[in-house]
Design a protein around this motif. Sequence first.
Motif, short mmCIF file in Angstrom:
data_model
loop_
_atom_site.label_atom_id
_atom_site.label_comp_id
_atom_site.label_asym_id
_atom_site.label_seq_id
_atom_site.Cartn_x
_atom_site.Cartn_y
_atom_site.Cartn_z
N ARG A 301 -11.11 -0.17 -1.45
CA ARG A 301 -10.00 -0.59 -1.25
C ARG A 301 -9.00 0.32 -1.21
O ARG A 301 -7.52 -0.39 -0.37
CB ARG A 301 -9.38 -0.95 -3.30
CG ARG A 301 -8.20 -1.35 -3.70
CD ARG A 301 -8.03 -2.27 -2.91
NE ARG A 301 -9.07 -3.26 -2.94
CZ ARG A 301 -8.69 -4.41 -4.05
NH1 ARG A 301 -8.06 -4.34 -4.84
NH2 ARG A 301 -9.44 -5.37 -3.94
N LEU A 305 -5.91 -0.57 1.76
CA LEU A 305 -4.71 -0.47 1.49
C LEU A 305 -3.83 0.29 3.07
O LEU A 305 -2.86 -0.09 3.31
CB LEU A 305 -4.58 0.60 0.33
CG LEU A 305 -2.81 0.66 0.01
CD1 LEU A 305 -2.12 -0.01 0.08
CD2 LEU A 305 -2.23 1.87 -1.63
N ILE A 330 5.87 -1.48 -1.15
CA ILE A 330 5.16 -2.01 -2.05
C ILE A 330 5.95 -4.33 -1.77
O ILE A 330 5.24 -4.65 -2.17
CB ILE A 330 5.27 -2.19 -3.15
CG1 ILE A 330 4.36 -0.98 -3.94
CG2 ILE A 330 4.80 -3.39 -4.00
CD1 ILE A 330 4.88 -0.47 -5.06
N LEU A 333 4.42 -4.64 1.55
CA LEU A 333 2.53 -4.68 1.42
C LEU A 333 2.29 -6.73 0.97
O LEU A 333 1.34 -7.75 1.30
CB LEU A 333 1.88 -3.72 0.94
CG LEU A 333 1.68 -2.18 1.62
CD1 LEU A 333 1.81 -2.28 0.41
CD2 LEU A 333 0.42 -3.20 2.38
N CYS A 334 3.46 -6.87 -0.16
CA CYS A 334 3.00 -7.94 -0.47
C CYS A 334 3.52 -9.45 -0.42
O CYS A 334 4.31 -10.22 -0.69
CB CYS A 334 3.34 -7.99 -1.87
SG CYS A 334 2.61 -6.58 -3.27
N SER A 339 -1.70 -11.88 1.65
CA SER A 339 -1.58 -10.15 0.35
C SER A 339 -2.26 -10.91 -0.82
O SER A 339 -2.05 -11.03 -1.82
CB SER A 339 -0.59 -9.51 1.35
OG SER A 339 -0.43 -8.55 0.09
N TRP A 341 -2.08 -7.68 -2.15
CA TRP A 341 -1.02 -6.59 -3.21
C TRP A 341 0.29 -7.21 -3.87
O TRP A 341 0.04 -6.69 -5.51
CB TRP A 341 -0.87 -5.52 -2.59
CG TRP A 341 -1.49 -5.63 -1.16
CD1 TRP A 341 -1.50 -5.42 -0.31
CD2 TRP A 341 -2.34 -3.96 -1.21
NE1 TRP A 341 -2.49 -4.83 0.71
CE2 TRP A 341 -3.25 -3.86 0.27
CE3 TRP A 341 -3.37 -3.80 -3.28
CZ2 TRP A 341 -4.48 -2.97 -0.45
CZ3 TRP A 341 -4.09 -2.16 -3.06
CH2 TRP A 341 -4.60 -2.54 -1.55
N TYR A 344 -2.24 -8.33 -7.25
CA TYR A 344 -3.14 -6.87 -7.64
C TYR A 344 -3.18 -6.99 -9.36
O TYR A 344 -4.10 -6.97 -9.56
CB TYR A 344 -2.40 -5.93 -7.26
CG TYR A 344 -3.24 -4.85 -6.81
CD1 TYR A 344 -4.70 -4.74 -5.86
CD2 TYR A 344 -2.96 -3.68 -8.20
CE1 TYR A 344 -4.98 -3.75 -6.20
CE2 TYR A 344 -4.36 -2.77 -8.09
CZ TYR A 344 -4.69 -2.27 -7.19
OH TYR A 344 -5.60 -1.50 -7.09
N CYS A 355 2.36 -8.09 -8.70
CA CYS A 355 2.30 -7.12 -7.91
C CYS A 355 1.73 -5.45 -8.13
O CYS A 355 2.18 -5.33 -8.72
CB CYS A 355 3.36 -7.39 -6.84
SG CYS A 355 5.05 -6.43 -6.66
N LEU A 356 1.26 -5.31 -7.24
CA LEU A 356 0.85 -3.68 -7.22
C LEU A 356 2.01 -2.60 -7.50
O LEU A 356 3.32 -3.19 -7.09
CB LEU A 356 0.78 -3.39 -5.17
CG LEU A 356 0.38 -1.95 -5.12
CD1 LEU A 356 -1.03 -1.37 -5.73
CD2 LEU A 356 0.08 -1.44 -3.45
N LEU A 361 0.25 2.52 -6.19
CA LEU A 361 0.09 3.02 -4.94
C LEU A 361 -0.19 4.08 -4.44
O LEU A 361 -1.29 4.69 -4.21
CB LEU A 361 1.82 2.05 -4.73
CG LEU A 361 1.41 2.96 -2.84
CD1 LEU A 361 1.11 1.57 -1.57
CD2 LEU A 361 3.23 2.97 -3.24
#
Length: 400
Positions: A301, A305, A330, A333-334, A339, A341, A344, A355-356, A361
């Motif tokens: 993972r 990332l 972030i 990433l989302c 995605s 993330w 997550y 989300c993450l 992170l």
Amino acid sequence: MTNVKQLDEYFDKAEARGKTTSATKDEGAQQKGINLFQPEPWPEPVSGAEVLTDVAESLRKHMAMRRVDTYTAALWCVHCHCFDQFQHSPLLAISAPAPECGKSVLLSLIGALVPRPQSTDNMSPAPFFRLAESHKPTFLIDEVDSWFKKDNDLPSAINASFEKNGGGVLRCVGDKHEVQSFNTYTPVALCGINVARRIMPATVTRSILIELQRALPGEVSISFDQRSHRQNLLTLNRKIARWVADQNLQDCDPTMPPGVVNRKADKWRPLLAIADAAGGRWPEWARAALNSEPTATIETREIELLSDITEVLKVYSHLFVDVVFTKELIRALCEPEESIWKDYNSKKHLPDERCLQPRQLANLLKDFHLRPREQRKGADKRRGFKRKDLDAVIARYLPA
């Protein structure tokens, strides 16, 4: 051929009692009828190139598979006859995206071409390492996608089958619970749906992967029938045994293609040595098979990332020049629809909570020695990372 599942209860109970001595083991094997087929070598000398070609063509006749994969399978079958001459025995991982792709058929074909085949569609650790120690079978393990667990001792025992001097499996045996080492160095084939995602990364890196697809109508020349076709395969098995008996393969040191190093070189070296010794076009075909091996996804993972951060830095290079703020990273990433993330924390209800999170992170990146710190971009001051630090880690762990 006795199914390994018949031995599970016997060996597991014996191990629980701590009284499974080698004598008991032999008695148990005889009691359950372990009688593995060992082919009698062909009476006349055999051409290695010819028998390998016959094996590959036989596989291709009954299977819808890439030609280079028939080369891989043929070389692996020969390797099972002489694995003890090498320092490594690569696992063979046969995978498909769905049922009805011929995985079990290929496993049956291979079973008729190798020495001491032991088929099973389920297994516990004790029968595996005890049979590996006492009989050195060729394990043909089917349906791993439905039962192969990452939290038991079987994966580590199978991983130990890869290396001749890998240490094996340690167990306490006898009334005094003395430590005994079981050598599990022996050929192993694993078969199932999406195998590379069902087994541990350490097992994937020790495996040579063959990916099958469902056959189109008319794509398989002749459907495999044990009654009609097994005898021809057993004849090829005997010819392989004769050719191997006439060779000295342990001193072979094949030339690896550029970039093939470390574990990939370890797992392909026996197959390339066999191909070079066989001659003909097999040295060329073996290296074509190596270069065409599917790339298994074995990312952790954390690496996943890091890979996604790499894409973010490419897409938003104009925003992330010197400093990358955590919340902006972030958000980027989302952003993609697919995605992982953005969900997550899938059990949360609010989108911002799903989300993450910044702490998550930071935890995923800490092993790369990347820690968010106060950063300044113009008049803005927030926690984040220096772009040069991210680039340095990406260059180390994700080379182009």
